[in-house]
Design a protein around this motif. Structure first.
Motif, PDB file in Angstrom:
ATOM      1  N   THR A  32      26.377  42.572  27.144  1.00 15.39           N
ATOM      2  CA  THR A  32      25.780  43.667  27.903  1.00 15.39           C
ATOM      3  C   THR A  32      24.924  43.095  29.013  1.00 15.39           C
ATOM      4  OG1 THR A  32      25.738  45.122  25.964  1.00 15.39           O
ATOM      5  CG2 THR A  32      24.278  45.693  27.800  1.00 15.39           C
ATOM      6  N   GLY A  33      25.094  43.608  30.224  1.00 16.43           N
ATOM      7  CA  GLY A  33      24.316  43.116  31.355  1.00 16.43           C
ATOM      8  C   GLY A  33      24.201  44.174  32.432  1.00 16.43           C
ATOM      9  N   PRO A  34      23.316  43.950  33.396  1.00 15.94           N
ATOM     10  CA  PRO A  34      23.131  44.935  34.465  1.00 15.94           C
ATOM     11  C   PRO A  34      24.225  44.851  35.524  1.00 15.94           C
ATOM     12  CG  PRO A  34      21.700  43.061  34.830  1.00 15.94           C
ATOM     13  CD  PRO A  34      22.374  42.817  33.502  1.00 15.94           C
ATOM     14  N   VAL A  35      24.546  45.988  36.098  1.00 23.32           N
ATOM     15  CA  VAL A  35      25.451  46.018  37.244  1.00 23.32           C
ATOM     16  C   VAL A  35      24.665  45.497  38.444  1.00 23.32           C
ATOM     17  CG1 VAL A  35      26.777  47.491  38.807  1.00 23.32           C
ATOM     18  CG2 VAL A  35      26.791  47.939  36.339  1.00 23.32           C
ATOM     19  N   THR A  36      25.158  44.411  39.076  1.00 27.61           N
ATOM     20  CA  THR A  36      24.439  43.799  40.190  1.00 27.61           C
ATOM     21  C   THR A  36      24.928  44.266  41.547  1.00 27.61           C
ATOM     22  OG1 THR A  36      25.948  41.901  40.144  1.00 27.61           O
ATOM     23  CG2 THR A  36      23.920  41.727  38.847  1.00 27.61           C
ATOM     24  N   LYS A  37      26.175  44.753  41.598  1.00 22.70           N
ATOM     25  CA  LYS A  37      26.703  45.207  42.886  1.00 22.70           C
ATOM     26  C   LYS A  37      27.890  46.123  42.659  1.00 22.70           C
ATOM     27  CE  LYS A  37      27.920  43.452  47.498  1.00 22.70           C
ATOM     28  NZ  LYS A  37      26.754  44.088  48.145  1.00 22.70           N
ATOM     29  N   VAL A  38      27.922  47.201  43.426  1.00 22.82           N
ATOM     30  CA  VAL A  38      29.056  48.126  43.403  1.00 22.82           C
ATOM     31  C   VAL A  38      29.813  47.976  44.706  1.00 22.82           C
ATOM     32  CG1 VAL A  38      29.777  50.544  43.273  1.00 22.82           C
ATOM     33  CG2 VAL A  38      27.796  49.758  41.944  1.00 22.82           C
ATOM     34  N   ILE A  39      31.107  47.660  44.628  1.00 23.52           N
ATOM     35  CA  ILE A  39      31.932  47.472  45.816  1.00 23.52           C
ATOM     36  C   ILE A  39      33.138  48.399  45.749  1.00 23.52           C
ATOM     37  CG2 ILE A  39      31.204  45.097  46.260  1.00 23.52           C
ATOM     38  CD1 ILE A  39      33.579  44.113  44.725  1.00 23.52           C
ATOM     39  N   SER A  40      33.953  48.363  46.784  1.00 29.24           N
ATOM     40  CA  SER A  40      35.056  49.325  46.889  1.00 29.24           C
ATOM     41  C   SER A  40      36.099  49.154  45.789  1.00 29.24           C
ATOM     42  CB  SER A  40      35.729  49.197  48.258  1.00 29.24           C
ATOM     43  OG  SER A  40      36.249  47.886  48.435  1.00 29.24           O
ATOM     44  N   PHE A  41      36.255  47.944  45.251  1.00 29.46           N
ATOM     45  CA  PHE A  41      37.316  47.721  44.272  1.00 29.46           C
ATOM     46  C   PHE A  41      36.777  47.411  42.871  1.00 29.46           C
ATOM     47  CE2 PHE A  41      36.597  43.829  46.711  1.00 29.46           C
ATOM     48  CZ  PHE A  41      36.308  42.908  45.713  1.00 29.46           C
ATOM     49  N   GLY A  42      35.497  47.675  42.636  1.00 31.08           N
ATOM     50  CA  GLY A  42      34.966  47.453  41.307  1.00 31.08           C
ATOM     51  C   GLY A  42      33.474  47.225  41.296  1.00 31.08           C
ATOM     52  N   VAL A  43      32.980  46.658  40.201  1.00 32.93           N
ATOM     53  CA  VAL A  43      31.546  46.383  40.071  1.00 32.93           C
ATOM     54  C   VAL A  43      31.358  44.982  39.490  1.00 32.93           C
ATOM     55  CG1 VAL A  43      30.959  48.805  39.751  1.00 32.93           C
ATOM     56  CG2 VAL A  43      31.391  47.386  37.742  1.00 32.93           C
ATOM     57  N   PHE A  44      30.252  44.353  39.902  1.00 35.84           N
ATOM     58  CA  PHE A  44      29.876  43.064  39.332  1.00 35.84           C
ATOM     59  C   PHE A  44      28.815  43.284  38.262  1.00 35.84           C
ATOM     60  CE2 PHE A  44      31.733  41.565  43.294  1.00 35.84           C
ATOM     61  CZ  PHE A  44      32.438  40.435  42.867  1.00 35.84           C
ATOM     62  N   VAL A  45      28.973  42.581  37.143  1.00 34.48           N
ATOM     63  CA  VAL A  45      28.036  42.679  36.029  1.00 34.48           C
ATOM     64  C   VAL A  45      27.538  41.281  35.687  1.00 34.48           C
ATOM     65  CG1 VAL A  45      27.740  43.368  33.613  1.00 34.48           C
ATOM     66  CG2 VAL A  45      29.254  44.689  35.118  1.00 34.48           C
ATOM     67  N   ARG A  46      26.220  41.147  35.513  1.00 33.23           N
ATOM     68  CA  ARG A  46      25.660  39.850  35.140  1.00 33.23           C
ATOM     69  C   ARG A  46      25.927  39.609  33.664  1.00 33.23           C
ATOM     70  NH1 ARG A  46      20.365  40.219  36.688  1.00 33.23           N
ATOM     71  NH2 ARG A  46      20.979  39.582  38.792  1.00 33.23           N
ATOM     72  N   VAL A  47      26.540  38.458  33.367  1.00 29.35           N
ATOM     73  CA  VAL A  47      26.885  38.131  31.979  1.00 29.35           C
ATOM     74  C   VAL A  47      26.144  36.882  31.495  1.00 29.35           C
ATOM     75  CG1 VAL A  47      29.151  39.209  32.123  1.00 29.35           C
ATOM     76  CG2 VAL A  47      28.898  36.803  32.731  1.00 29.35           C
ATOM     77  N   GLY A  48      25.291  36.325  32.338  1.00 30.24           N
ATOM     78  CA  GLY A  48      24.487  35.167  31.967  1.00 30.24           C
ATOM     79  C   GLY A  48      23.224  35.185  32.786  1.00 30.24           C
ATOM     80  N   GLU A  49      22.564  34.035  32.891  1.00 32.49           N
ATOM     81  CA  GLU A  49      21.326  33.970  33.661  1.00 32.49           C
ATOM     82  C   GLU A  49      21.552  34.411  35.100  1.00 32.49           C
ATOM     83  OE1 GLU A  49      17.372  33.544  34.358  1.00 32.49           O
ATOM     84  OE2 GLU A  49      18.403  33.363  32.431  1.00 32.49           O
ATOM     85  N   ALA A  50      22.662  33.934  35.710  1.00 32.74           N
ATOM     86  CA  ALA A  50      22.993  34.351  37.071  1.00 32.74           C
ATOM     87  C   ALA A  50      24.493  34.458  37.276  1.00 32.74           C
ATOM     88  CB  ALA A  50      22.389  33.388  38.094  1.00 32.74           C
ATOM     89  N   ALA A  51      25.283  34.115  36.267  1.00 29.11           N
ATOM     90  CA  ALA A  51      26.736  34.231  36.367  1.00 29.11           C
ATOM     91  C   ALA A  51      27.127  35.707  36.313  1.00 29.11           C
ATOM     92  CB  ALA A  51      27.412  33.459  35.240  1.00 29.11           C
ATOM     93  N   GLU A  52      28.099  36.073  37.142  1.00 27.79           N
ATOM     94  CA  GLU A  52      28.524  37.464  37.226  1.00 27.79           C
ATOM     95  C   GLU A  52      30.033  37.566  37.084  1.00 27.79           C
ATOM     96  OE1 GLU A  52      27.130  38.516  41.061  1.00 27.79           O
ATOM     97  OE2 GLU A  52      25.102  38.972  40.404  1.00 27.79           O
ATOM     98  N   GLY A  53      30.480  38.690  36.556  1.00 28.37           N
ATOM     99  CA  GLY A  53      31.901  38.942  36.433  1.00 28.37           C
ATOM    100  C   GLY A  53      32.262  40.269  37.067  1.00 28.37           C
ATOM    101  N   LEU A  54      33.539  40.439  37.350  1.00 29.30           N
ATOM    102  CA  LEU A  54      34.017  41.645  38.025  1.00 29.30           C
ATOM    103  C   LEU A  54      34.775  42.543  37.065  1.00 29.30           C
ATOM    104  CD1 LEU A  54      34.619  43.260  40.668  1.00 29.30           C
ATOM    105  CD2 LEU A  54      36.720  41.899  40.845  1.00 29.30           C
ATOM    106  N   VAL A  55      34.384  43.818  37.084  1.00 25.69           N
ATOM    107  CA  VAL A  55      35.170  44.857  36.427  1.00 25.69           C
ATOM    108  C   VAL A  55      35.927  45.585  37.529  1.00 25.69           C
ATOM    109  CG1 VAL A  55      35.153  46.915  34.978  1.00 25.69           C
ATOM    110  CG2 VAL A  55      33.403  45.152  34.650  1.00 25.69           C
TER     111      VAL A  55
END
Length: 267
Positions: A208-231
């Motif tokens: 579980t992590g915060p959504v860091t950015k919402v873009i046209s093709f999805g959202v980025f979620v923080r999954v570590g200290e600063a690592a982010e993944g795309l949904v």
């Protein structure tokens, strides 16, 4: 018996060896080119034909309309080798690089890997100028140190002002010396822990992590200290998501080479 024509490749190798990039050479101003270049008779080179030139943008830090305002024919000049033309063997020079002796000496005193400190002088949309401790006054910029946006932080940002502010003290690692711009290129993130080194989650894990950015093709979620993944938006099924919202996701794929994480909603 006719002597064989000189090998152009061998001649180029000789020119490159004689005038390596970054070497400081001296010569005499021999004239001006049609595009405002300054023609230079380099010391030790062909005494009949000028084989060096200074493009107008590499002539001086000062503003000028005509190169004749800066130099005159017969004037002695010191310049840095900026390259050798592969066809003609003509040497491109930068007088601007050597114009400010204090700045040039300071730049040459720094090496890759050095750790430097200074004060943020200006925060712009393309990077950050830093007034480095012990630097001479820069003839054009608010500071000799420069931090490009990707070198500010491991985190995803929209503007440098999210990371630093004018007057702030910072430390970084020297990653380059740019005599073209008269800058020490600095990385702040080089002294920060790489979040990917601390990433312990693996494929299949639910986090579980915060959504860091919402873009046209999805959202980025923080999954570590600063690592982010795309949904990807196709996996959201039209679900409305906003920045700062906590989202529980499953790690579908981790590509450590490309530093990418693919995520999907966990439920």
């Amino acid at each position: 018996m006719t002597e064989p024509a000189p090998d152009p490749l061998e001649r180029l190798r000789e020119r490159l060896a004689a005038f390596p990039d970054g070497e400081v050479r001296t010569g005499t101003v021999a004239g001006f080119g049609e595009r405002g270049d300054v023609l230079v008779q380099l010391d030790g080179d062909d005494p009949q034909t000028p084989t060096g030139s200074i493009p107008r943008h590499l002539l001086s830090w000062a503003a000028f309309e005509d190169p004749g305002e800066v130099v005159s024919v017969g004037q002695r000049i010191t310049a840095e080798v900026f390259g050798v033309n592969e066809q003609s063997g003509h040497v491109t020079l930068s007088a601007k690089a050597c114009e400010d002796e204090a700045l040039y000496g300071y730049l040459r005193s720094k090496q890759r890997g050095d750790v430097v400190a200074g004060t943020v002088a200006a925060v712009l949309n393309f990077g950050v100028f830093v007034r480095l401790d012990g630097e001479p006054a820069h003839p054009a910029y608010p500071g000799t140190g420069f931090v490009r946006i990707p070198e500010l932080t491991w985190s995803r940002i929209d503007h440098p002002e999210e990371v630093v502010r004018p007057g702030q003290r910072v430390s970084g690692e020297v990653i380059g010396i740019d005599t073209y711009q008269g800058e020490v290129v600095v990385s702040l993130k080089a002294l920060q822990e790489d979040p990917w080194d601390a990433l312990t989650a693996g494929t299949g894990d639910v986090v579980t992590g915060p959504v860091t950015k919402v873009i046209s093709f999805g959202v980025f979620v923080r999954v570590g200290e600063a690592a982010e993944g795309l949904v990807h938006e196709s996996d959201l099924d039209g679900r409305a998501v906003h920045e700062g919202q906590e989202l529980t996701v499953r790690i579908v794929e981790i590509d450590r080479v490309l530093r990418r994480i693919r995520l999907a909603p966990a439920g």
